[in-house]
Design a protein around this motif. Sequence first.
Motif, PDB file in Angstrom:
ATOM      1  N   GLU A   1      -2.503 -30.394   0.569  1.00 35.59           N
ATOM      2  CA  GLU A   1      -2.855 -30.837   2.167  1.00 35.59           C
ATOM      3  C   GLU A   1      -3.048 -32.397   2.056  1.00 35.59           C
ATOM      4  OE1 GLU A   1      -5.250 -28.531   4.695  1.00 35.59           O
ATOM      5  OE2 GLU A   1      -5.340 -26.996   3.045  1.00 35.59           O
ATOM      6  N   ALA A   2      -3.347 -33.045   0.881  1.00 34.32           N
ATOM      7  CA  ALA A   2      -3.314 -34.332   0.933  1.00 34.32           C
ATOM      8  C   ALA A   2      -1.891 -35.111   1.089  1.00 34.32           C
ATOM      9  CB  ALA A   2      -4.034 -34.732  -0.485  1.00 34.32           C
ATOM     10  N   GLN A   3      -1.017 -34.561   1.207  1.00 34.99           N
ATOM     11  CA  GLN A   3       0.363 -35.210   1.270  1.00 34.99           C
ATOM     12  C   GLN A   3       0.732 -35.463   2.570  1.00 34.99           C
ATOM     13  OE1 GLN A   3       1.146 -36.268  -1.636  1.00 34.99           O
ATOM     14  NE2 GLN A   3      -0.085 -34.523  -2.775  1.00 34.99           N
ATOM     15  N   GLU A   4       1.043 -36.661   3.216  1.00 27.72           N
ATOM     16  CA  GLU A   4       1.326 -36.872   4.350  1.00 27.72           C
ATOM     17  C   GLU A   4       2.844 -36.076   4.765  1.00 27.72           C
ATOM     18  OE1 GLU A   4       2.034 -38.578   8.283  1.00 27.72           O
ATOM     19  OE2 GLU A   4       0.278 -38.453   6.876  1.00 27.72           O
ATOM     20  N   GLU A   5       3.585 -35.845   3.630  1.00 28.74           N
ATOM     21  CA  GLU A   5       4.654 -35.160   3.971  1.00 28.74           C
ATOM     22  C   GLU A   5       4.458 -33.803   4.681  1.00 28.74           C
ATOM     23  OE1 GLU A   5       5.913 -38.154   1.118  1.00 28.74           O
ATOM     24  OE2 GLU A   5       4.313 -36.758   1.441  1.00 28.74           O
ATOM     25  N   TYR A   6       3.513 -33.200   3.965  1.00 28.97           N
ATOM     26  CA  TYR A   6       2.921 -32.010   4.287  1.00 28.97           C
ATOM     27  C   TYR A   6       2.411 -31.666   5.866  1.00 28.97           C
ATOM     28  CZ  TYR A   6      -0.016 -27.896   4.514  1.00 28.97           C
ATOM     29  OH  TYR A   6      -0.589 -26.330   4.868  1.00 28.97           O
ATOM     30  N   ARG A   7       1.565 -32.719   6.073  1.00 31.18           N
ATOM     31  CA  ARG A   7       1.091 -32.779   7.377  1.00 31.18           C
ATOM     32  C   ARG A   7       2.000 -32.923   8.580  1.00 31.18           C
ATOM     33  NH1 ARG A   7      -2.989 -35.813   4.476  1.00 31.18           N
ATOM     34  NH2 ARG A   7      -2.031 -37.866   4.891  1.00 31.18           N
ATOM     35  N   GLN A   8       3.046 -33.681   8.132  1.00 33.64           N
ATOM     36  CA  GLN A   8       4.317 -33.727   9.140  1.00 33.64           C
ATOM     37  C   GLN A   8       4.803 -32.430   9.309  1.00 33.64           C
ATOM     38  OE1 GLN A   8       6.949 -37.024   8.704  1.00 33.64           O
ATOM     39  NE2 GLN A   8       5.352 -38.213   7.430  1.00 33.64           N
ATOM     40  N   VAL A   9       5.104 -31.664   8.263  1.00 29.77           N
ATOM     41  CA  VAL A   9       5.562 -30.320   8.431  1.00 29.77           C
ATOM     42  C   VAL A   9       4.685 -29.466   9.123  1.00 29.77           C
ATOM     43  CG1 VAL A   9       6.604 -28.317   7.097  1.00 29.77           C
ATOM     44  CG2 VAL A   9       7.139 -30.469   6.509  1.00 29.77           C
ATOM     45  N   TYR A  10       3.584 -29.471   8.879  1.00 29.35           N
ATOM     46  CA  TYR A  10       2.506 -28.577   9.573  1.00 29.35           C
ATOM     47  C   TYR A  10       2.310 -28.747  10.952  1.00 29.35           C
ATOM     48  CZ  TYR A  10      -2.276 -26.334  10.107  1.00 29.35           C
ATOM     49  OH  TYR A  10      -3.242 -25.578  10.780  1.00 29.35           O
ATOM     50  N   GLU A  11       2.449 -29.812  11.429  1.00 30.08           N
ATOM     51  CA  GLU A  11       2.231 -30.145  12.936  1.00 30.08           C
ATOM     52  C   GLU A  11       3.536 -29.248  13.667  1.00 30.08           C
ATOM     53  OE1 GLU A  11       2.519 -34.408  13.685  1.00 30.08           O
ATOM     54  OE2 GLU A  11       0.625 -34.994  12.695  1.00 30.08           O
ATOM     55  N   VAL A  12       4.841 -29.169  12.933  1.00 33.18           N
ATOM     56  CA  VAL A  12       5.958 -28.752  13.643  1.00 33.18           C
ATOM     57  C   VAL A  12       5.525 -27.159  13.365  1.00 33.18           C
ATOM     58  CG1 VAL A  12       8.264 -28.444  13.615  1.00 33.18           C
ATOM     59  CG2 VAL A  12       7.311 -30.462  13.091  1.00 33.18           C
ATOM     60  N   TYR A  13       4.727 -26.788  12.195  1.00 33.01           N
ATOM     61  CA  TYR A  13       4.743 -25.309  12.039  1.00 33.01           C
ATOM     62  C   TYR A  13       3.781 -24.774  13.184  1.00 33.01           C
ATOM     63  CZ  TYR A  13       2.433 -21.150   9.758  1.00 33.01           C
ATOM     64  OH  TYR A  13       1.866 -20.279   9.718  1.00 33.01           O
ATOM     65  N   LEU A  14       2.818 -25.348  13.527  1.00 35.98           N
ATOM     66  CA  LEU A  14       1.946 -24.813  14.681  1.00 35.98           C
ATOM     67  C   LEU A  14       2.806 -24.885  15.986  1.00 35.98           C
ATOM     68  CD1 LEU A  14      -1.061 -27.208  13.908  1.00 35.98           C
ATOM     69  CD2 LEU A  14      -0.806 -24.888  13.640  1.00 35.98           C
ATOM     70  N   GLU A  15       3.505 -25.578  16.346  1.00 41.09           N
ATOM     71  CA  GLU A  15       4.288 -25.593  17.392  1.00 41.09           C
ATOM     72  C   GLU A  15       5.359 -24.555  17.438  1.00 41.09           C
ATOM     73  OE1 GLU A  15       7.913 -28.343  19.815  1.00 41.09           O
ATOM     74  OE2 GLU A  15       6.691 -29.412  18.223  1.00 41.09           O
ATOM     75  N   MET A  16       5.972 -24.151  16.134  1.00 40.93           N
ATOM     76  CA  MET A  16       6.860 -23.116  16.062  1.00 40.93           C
ATOM     77  C   MET A  16       6.294 -21.609  16.290  1.00 40.93           C
ATOM     78  SD  MET A  16       7.858 -20.628  13.566  1.00 40.93           S
ATOM     79  CE  MET A  16       7.450 -21.221  12.010  1.00 40.93           C
ATOM     80  N   GLN A  17       5.005 -21.721  15.512  1.00 41.05           N
ATOM     81  CA  GLN A  17       4.222 -20.360  15.742  1.00 41.05           C
ATOM     82  C   GLN A  17       3.857 -20.134  17.175  1.00 41.05           C
ATOM     83  OE1 GLN A  17       4.606 -18.964  12.786  1.00 41.05           O
ATOM     84  NE2 GLN A  17       2.337 -18.270  13.328  1.00 41.05           N
ATOM     85  N   ASP A  18       3.612 -20.767  18.055  1.00 41.01           N
ATOM     86  CA  ASP A  18       3.318 -20.724  19.560  1.00 41.01           C
ATOM     87  C   ASP A  18       4.639 -20.170  19.882  1.00 41.01           C
ATOM     88  OD1 ASP A  18       0.859 -21.764  19.333  1.00 41.01           O
ATOM     89  OD2 ASP A  18       1.169 -23.576  20.224  1.00 41.01           O
ATOM     90  N   GLU A  19       5.769 -20.761  19.649  1.00 38.81           N
ATOM     91  CA  GLU A  19       7.004 -20.366  20.213  1.00 38.81           C
ATOM     92  C   GLU A  19       7.199 -18.633  19.805  1.00 38.81           C
ATOM     93  OE1 GLU A  19      11.050 -21.075  21.801  1.00 38.81           O
ATOM     94  OE2 GLU A  19       9.108 -21.763  22.001  1.00 38.81           O
ATOM     95  N   PHE A  20       6.974 -18.611  18.378  1.00 39.86           N
ATOM     96  CA  PHE A  20       7.395 -17.182  17.517  1.00 39.86           C
ATOM     97  C   PHE A  20       6.430 -16.093  18.268  1.00 39.86           C
ATOM     98  CE2 PHE A  20       5.846 -14.390  14.383  1.00 39.86           C
ATOM     99  CZ  PHE A  20       7.081 -13.915  13.619  1.00 39.86           C
ATOM    100  N   ASN A  21       5.158 -16.410  18.562  1.00 43.89           N
ATOM    101  CA  ASN A  21       4.192 -15.427  19.139  1.00 43.89           C
ATOM    102  C   ASN A  21       4.737 -14.985  20.449  1.00 43.89           C
ATOM    103  OD1 ASN A  21       2.638 -15.328  16.875  1.00 43.89           O
ATOM    104  ND2 ASN A  21       1.353 -16.951  17.811  1.00 43.89           N
ATOM    105  N   GLU A  22       5.282 -15.951  21.273  1.00 44.10           N
ATOM    106  CA  GLU A  22       5.656 -15.778  22.531  1.00 44.10           C
ATOM    107  C   GLU A  22       6.846 -14.799  22.424  1.00 44.10           C
ATOM    108  OE1 GLU A  22       7.453 -18.148  26.426  1.00 44.10           O
ATOM    109  OE2 GLU A  22       6.333 -19.317  25.234  1.00 44.10           O
ATOM    110  N   VAL A  23       7.854 -14.955  21.555  1.00 46.94           N
ATOM    111  CA  VAL A  23       9.161 -14.312  21.546  1.00 46.94           C
ATOM    112  C   VAL A  23       8.682 -12.845  21.052  1.00 46.94           C
ATOM    113  CG1 VAL A  23      11.299 -13.866  19.945  1.00 46.94           C
ATOM    114  CG2 VAL A  23      10.569 -16.281  21.061  1.00 46.94           C
ATOM    115  N   LEU A  24       7.895 -12.761  20.160  1.00 52.09           N
ATOM    116  CA  LEU A  24       7.282 -11.525  19.782  1.00 52.09           C
ATOM    117  C   LEU A  24       6.858 -10.549  20.944  1.00 52.09           C
ATOM    118  CD1 LEU A  24       5.445 -11.979  16.456  1.00 52.09           C
ATOM    119  CD2 LEU A  24       7.889 -10.876  16.488  1.00 52.09           C
ATOM    120  N   GLU A  25       6.150 -11.362  21.772  1.00 48.15           N
ATOM    121  CA  GLU A  25       5.733 -10.336  23.101  1.00 48.15           C
ATOM    122  C   GLU A  25       6.991  -9.865  23.898  1.00 48.15           C
ATOM    123  OE1 GLU A  25       3.109 -13.168  25.237  1.00 48.15           O
ATOM    124  OE2 GLU A  25       1.615 -13.227  23.706  1.00 48.15           O
TER     125      GLU A  25
END
Length: 368
Positions: free
Chosen positions: A232-256
């Motif tokens: 979590e101290a890596q800037e590269e990880y934080r950039q990936v994590y931001e997109v992961y949160l966005e993807m999770q919202d989309e993922f949950n909507e599709v599951l519904e």
Amino acid sequence: MQVEKLKPAVEFLEKSEETEDIGIIHHWDMDGTASSVIISKILEEVRGEPAQWVSIPEERAYHLSEKDHEKIENLDKLIVLDFNLEADEMEQLLEDYDLEILMVDHHSFGRKPEGVSFVNPREFDAEIYVPCSKICLDISEEFGLKDELRWIAGMGVIQDFGVDSCPELFDNLEEEYDKYLPDEKTQQQLAKNCEYGRYSSILNIKPYRDSKHFAKLAYEALMKSDSLMEIEAQEEYRQVYEVYLEMQDEFNEVLENYEEEREVDRDQCVIFFELDSEFNINSSIATNMSTKTPEWIHLVVQRDEDEVNISGRCQSGRVDLGKLLQEALPEKAVEEGAEGGGHRKAAGASMKPDYYPEFKSNFLQLVE
């Protein structure tokens, strides 16, 4: 794997020199990324620096594009990880360019490529399933690096549904990472109910837009970290994590929408589901839903104007999905670049949209 079976990879890496230009091309999932980091860290140990070029293929397909060739032609050595290139294409690379090739993989294959340093457990047992990152970890033991790289391999194994094939890996991780792991070290618990699995999901770049860019970020985050606690101290990880949160919202909507919009063939126990998303989440959706009904075949489809991409899952393994998806492709579609294949329980296919109805009909007939 036994040391003798790893020998082609060990000898290839031992002979790597600082003056050589070495590149790695790997699959666009967590198993591929973890494998690339492990092998690159071995290179760093052997010759003082990691691979100069690490990438997924340009077109997210099981062949190399012209742009891939432009990179490869300047290399002294190419390492192919978790990426099922055909033997003919591998041999053509040897013929076209003055380079040496190492291939470490765990997919089924037609024949062993000549002139290539080749490691694949299926060469000795066609039914064995061991994720590529675990094979790379076994290779690292010959360089004294297994203890420090085990946590990286575990991430790849979880996302590749390989926990059952190497349980000792997670038993060995328990001492250092106990608070990140679940009490029961099953595939389901490790993937869904622990911090370790969450890190693995975040860095699994397969669903993300511009996956080539995020594959590089995931690779760099792992290369810069000496343990899970540093991620979590890596800037590269934080950039990936931001997109992961966005993807999770989309993922949950599709599951519904899954239950309401799926197409069910009850006679063959097959479910087709088409989704519309900016993320490449068809494989994630297929995996999620198939764990709930393991006897059913789930085919999740994403399409655009140029291509249909299909992810298939059947957790019970009652059919060989890799074989079925490949055989269901219309002959004309294959002539125009359609591809299919994978493992028994998890596989994929891609084709031009015009051929999808025929593919679908062929698939149902083959299952029957």
